[in-house]
Design an enzyme around this catalytic site. Structure first.
Site, mmCIF file in Angstrom:
data_model
loop_
_atom_site.group_PDB
_atom_site.id
_atom_site.type_symbol
_atom_site.label_atom_id
_atom_site.label_comp_id
_atom_site.label_asym_id
_atom_site.label_seq_id
_atom_site.Cartn_x
_atom_site.Cartn_y
_atom_site.Cartn_z
ATOM 1 N N HIS A 61 2.849 6.605 -2.249
ATOM 2 C CA HIS A 61 2.610 7.785 -0.789
ATOM 3 C C HIS A 61 3.266 7.477 -0.277
ATOM 4 O O HIS A 61 4.012 6.387 0.177
ATOM 5 C CB HIS A 61 0.983 8.407 -1.193
ATOM 6 N N HIS A 63 2.115 6.594 2.503
ATOM 7 C CA HIS A 63 1.710 6.139 4.368
ATOM 8 C C HIS A 63 2.465 4.163 3.928
ATOM 9 O O HIS A 63 3.241 4.151 3.873
ATOM 10 C CB HIS A 63 0.281 5.339 3.765
ATOM 11 N N ASP A 65 2.209 1.427 4.473
ATOM 12 C CA ASP A 65 2.244 0.164 4.033
ATOM 13 C C ASP A 65 2.747 0.266 2.433
ATOM 14 O O ASP A 65 2.855 -0.435 1.945
ATOM 15 C CB ASP A 65 0.965 -0.383 3.705
ATOM 16 N N HIS A 66 3.290 1.516 2.203
ATOM 17 C CA HIS A 66 3.960 1.557 0.766
ATOM 18 C C HIS A 66 5.697 1.872 0.948
ATOM 19 O O HIS A 66 6.018 2.019 0.378
ATOM 20 C CB HIS A 66 3.297 2.747 -0.369
ATOM 21 N N ASP A 206 -3.779 3.271 -4.180
ATOM 22 C CA ASP A 206 -5.004 3.497 -2.920
ATOM 23 C C ASP A 206 -5.338 5.267 -3.841
ATOM 24 O O ASP A 206 -4.566 6.047 -3.936
ATOM 25 C CB ASP A 206 -3.303 3.961 -1.775
ATOM 26 N N HIS A 265 -3.141 -5.576 -3.439
ATOM 27 C CA HIS A 265 -3.431 -4.674 -2.523
ATOM 28 C C HIS A 265 -4.468 -5.051 -1.483
ATOM 29 O O HIS A 265 -5.593 -4.320 -1.714
ATOM 30 C CB HIS A 265 -3.433 -3.116 -2.400
#
Ligand SMILES: [Zn+2]
Ligand SMILES: [Zn+2]
Length: 301
Positions: A61, A63, A65-66, A206, A265
């Site tokens: 996705h 965000h 952090d990805h 997530d 994560h």
């Protein structure tokens, strides 16, 4: 055989000594990256698997952090001399975000093909992996992935000898080719054994736990799953932020009949992931907490 390296294990933000959660998968010489947070190129470089052979990046996705590590990783791939196309898979919205990140990585010697998926699609990944995906539940479009490596049936030499087939033809049949010999049509099924179990893994991060994710991970050899929180009292936080407790990730592994679970994560406030591992093991015994640089090899039985 599939090698999987957990390049990083942190959620939200990288910490000193702990990079953001991502997984680099090697199948033959071919590489696929799952998620690409800020700094992903650094543990990747330390690993020594090279950058040129990466043919696909699967993003869960959009965000930071990805995905925020993408420009640097694209530069590293270019620097390694790749000229073949690179496929980027992700949920709806991937094109917009990658186009934005590409403004600081515009000049690349390889074409990029972006594939926006809704969940439910099947596609091929480098190295002969058959991939599928499912929608995750995270407040914005988010995907969980699965990859399967099929195993060829065993070649049964006694059947080939009984058919008077020269040894030079054996490997063609073994690779699925139907051929004609001495005027006879010979099919692979005449010389191959029964179907054999392949190997598979799922990458789920997530999200809240859902039945759809249990099905995606059905019977996998390895489930790589987020463990944002490790304490039962964090359940309201997990619900509010659309993440999971370690025990909820273990619940997916159990419901899916996975062979093993690796947690990753971790929230930056989790200083010792062994507590998450301990909690998860009360639900699913074959759980390990990942650490940065952990390599797991999946091999045929
Ligand atoms: Zn995240
Ligand atoms: Zn997220």
């Amino acid at each position: 055989m599939i090698d999987i390296c957990l390049l990083g294990t942190c959620g939200m933000m990288p910490l000193p000594g702990r990079w953001l959660s991502s997984a680099l998968v090697r199948c033959g010489p071919a590489l696929t990256l799952f998620d690409c947070g800020e700094g992903t190129q650094i543990p990747w470089k330390s690993l020594g698997w090279g950058f040129r052979q990466v043919g696909a990046i699967c993003l869960s996705h959009m965000h930071a952090d990805h995905v925020a590590g993408l420009p640097g990783v694209l530069f590293m791939i270019a620097h390694a001399g790749r000229t073949e196309p690179l496929d980027i898979y992700g949920p709806v919205g991937t094109q917009y975000v990658v186009d934005g990140l590409r403004r600081i990585a515009a000049e690349l010697p390889f074409p990029i093909h972006i594939h926006e998926l809704k969940g439910g699609e099947q596609f091929e990944l480098p190295g002969g992996l058959q991939a599928s995906c499912a929608p995750a539940t995270h407040g914005i479009p988010c995907l969980a992935y699965r990859a399967d490596l099929a195993r060829r049936p065993e070649f049964q030499a006694e059947k080939a000898r009984a058919l008077d087939l020269p040894v030079q033809l054996w490997s063609r049949l073994q690779h699925g080719e139907t051929l004609t010999h001495d005027g006879r049509r010979i099919t692979p099924a005449q010389v191959l054994g029964p179907p054999r179990r392949g190997i598979s893994f799922a990458y789920i991060t997530d999200t809240r736990p859902t039945e759809v994710l249990n099905e995606l991970a059905r019977d996998v050899d390895l489930l790589i799953c987020e463990s944002m929180y490790d304490q039962a009292e964090d359940l309201p936080l997990a619900r509010a932020n659309a993440h999971m407790l370690a025990t909820e990730s273990a619940g997916i592994a159990k419901a899916a009949n996975a062979q093993a679970l690796v947690l990753t994560h971790f929230s930056p406030k989790i200083s010792n992931p062994s507590f998450a591992e301990k909690a998860a093991r009360t639900v699913f015994a074959k759980t390990r907490a990942a650490h940065d640089g952990m390599v797991i090899t999946l091999d045929f039985d």
